[in-house]
Structures are given as C-alpha cells and as structure tokens.
Design a protein around this motif. Sequence first.
Motif, PDB file in Angstrom:
ATOM      1  N   ARG A  54      71.354 -64.704 -12.629  1.00  0.00           N
ATOM      2  CA  ARG A  54      72.457 -65.057 -13.728  1.00  0.00           C
ATOM      3  C   ARG A  54      72.038 -66.464 -14.300  1.00  0.00           C
ATOM      4  O   ARG A  54      72.318 -67.581 -13.633  1.00  0.00           O
ATOM      5  N   SER A 112      78.841 -64.862 -23.891  1.00  0.00           N
ATOM      6  CA  SER A 112      79.131 -63.725 -23.159  1.00  0.00           C
ATOM      7  C   SER A 112      80.521 -63.968 -22.260  1.00  0.00           C
ATOM      8  O   SER A 112      80.897 -65.116 -21.773  1.00  0.00           O
ATOM      9  N   ARG A 164      80.974 -62.722 -19.412  1.00  0.00           N
ATOM     10  CA  ARG A 164      80.575 -62.643 -18.006  1.00  0.00           C
ATOM     11  C   ARG A 164      80.693 -63.839 -17.349  1.00  0.00           C
ATOM     12  O   ARG A 164      80.936 -64.095 -16.244  1.00  0.00           O
ATOM     13  N   LEU A 209      81.018 -67.497 -12.892  1.00  0.00           N
ATOM     14  CA  LEU A 209      81.293 -66.233 -13.508  1.00  0.00           C
ATOM     15  C   LEU A 209      82.689 -66.262 -13.709  1.00  0.00           C
ATOM     16  O   LEU A 209      83.549 -66.825 -13.185  1.00  0.00           O
ATOM     17  N   TYR A 266      86.218 -60.730 -15.713  1.00  0.00           N
ATOM     18  CA  TYR A 266      85.285 -59.538 -16.502  1.00  0.00           C
ATOM     19  C   TYR A 266      85.318 -58.370 -16.136  1.00  0.00           C
ATOM     20  O   TYR A 266      85.290 -58.174 -14.705  1.00  0.00           O
ATOM     21  N   ASP A 293      77.182 -53.614 -15.657  1.00  0.00           N
ATOM     22  CA  ASP A 293      76.142 -54.457 -15.308  1.00  0.00           C
ATOM     23  C   ASP A 293      74.895 -53.436 -15.111  1.00  0.00           C
ATOM     24  O   ASP A 293      74.985 -52.721 -14.175  1.00  0.00           O
ATOM     25  N   TYR A 311      84.189 -58.242 -11.752  1.00  0.00           N
ATOM     26  CA  TYR A 311      84.033 -59.805 -11.507  1.00  0.00           C
ATOM     27  C   TYR A 311      84.980 -60.216 -10.605  1.00  0.00           C
ATOM     28  O   TYR A 311      84.806 -61.431  -9.894  1.00  0.00           O
TER      29      TYR A 311
END
Length: 233
Positions: free
Chosen positions: A94, A146, A148, A178, A182, A186, A193
């Motif tokens: 990521r 994002s 995320r 992160l 969220y 994925d 998350y």
Amino acid sequence: MIRKSLFLFLGLLIIGQQAVKAQFSTENSGEFIFAFSNIERLGVEVPSKMRFTCFFHIGQNYHYDFTNNFGVFTGYGVRNIGIVSDENGVITKRRTYSLGVPLAVKLGSFKDHLYIYSGGEYELFFHYKQKQIIDGSKEKQTDWFSNRTRRFAPSYFVGVQFPKGINLKFKYYPENFLNTSYRGKDFGVDVNYSDFNKTQLFYISLSFNFQNKDLKKIYNPDPDPGRMALLKN
C-alpha cells in the motif's frame, strides 16, 4: 497590559530585524527512502517488509540562516511512501503520493555545509495505490484522494547534513497510515479497516541536497578572466 504589549512589540521588532539580516538560499533534493512499518490487526502483529523507493521524489527547501550556526528552513516535497505486509503468504503493498510542507530548525556550521536539524511536516495524501501478490499473481487498485488512507498526516524528523550535499534523515509518522473508518472492498473482498489497530510508518532516507548557487557553479562555472581576455583580443 501596556507592559506586556510593549514586550510583545519589542520581541516582534527583534525577530523582524533578524529576519531582514538572515541569509536566504534555496535547495533542491530527492530521496532514497527505506521505509518500515508497525502493523497490527485484531491485536496481532502482522509481519511487514522494508519498502525501498527512489521515484517519484522531488522537493525544494528554503533556508533562512540568521547566523552561520543557527537557521530555519521550510519548503515542499512530493514523496512515494507506504507499507508492505506479508500475511499468510499474501503480500499487500500500500502506498500513496504525498505533498508535504516541512518546518525545521538547524544548528551547525553552514559555511561548511555541516549541520543537524529537527522539525515537523504536514502532508496531503493525494494518490493511493495498492497491490496484492498471491503465488506470483498480482492485482492492483489505484485511487485519487482515497478514503483508504488519512487525507492529512503529521510527521516528525531529525537529520544531519554532511558536506558535499549528502543528507541522512529519520522520519516518523505518529498516526495510522490507513483510515480505520474505511469500509469497502479490496480486490473484490469486503473489508473493514477498523480491524487494523496499528499501521504506523517510519523511514530512513538518504538524499543529495544541493543549494541552487552550488548547482550554478557546477553547470555554469564562472569564466576564467585570463581566457576571457584572450577572447577579447
């Protein structure tokens, strides 16, 4: 009240005078980043790997030297930062591109290009990419701004500038990489998350920082007076 206002005015006046006397310079840089992470999911530590990146990193710093030994700098930088987990044979990478503005103080011998510095930075995460590798098979997703990751992230850093432009820095992000709020998918799988207790990032970077005036000497050296005299004749 009047006395406090007078002291404040005098303090601002002194700072203003010092700022006028300060030597100003600009500096360009790039970075080789060796990133590490502390990842924890549902209270269990997740194995992680070092992440090395050298692209796309650009930046420029603006230095204000009040004396030869004390100064400050700010500027901007674009970096490629992220975390890598290796969980039960599933490697997940990521990363995000960030735009940051640092503010730091520095102490040393500036004429010798040797000093230490410390400060903080605030960064905007603006382009996210994640890649999943299972038995050599790869899938990836990208997203602008994002949800995320965090949208903004603070960080702290310390470093040392050596002569000849070599710079070594340690940087730490105290908050999770992160966004634990969220909820989504994925790679086609539902994810939450909030399962991540920790996704903290820190890195060591090696860079080569050159002031613009030094670059001009390298690429546009001052002409030799003797040679110029011969050319005129």
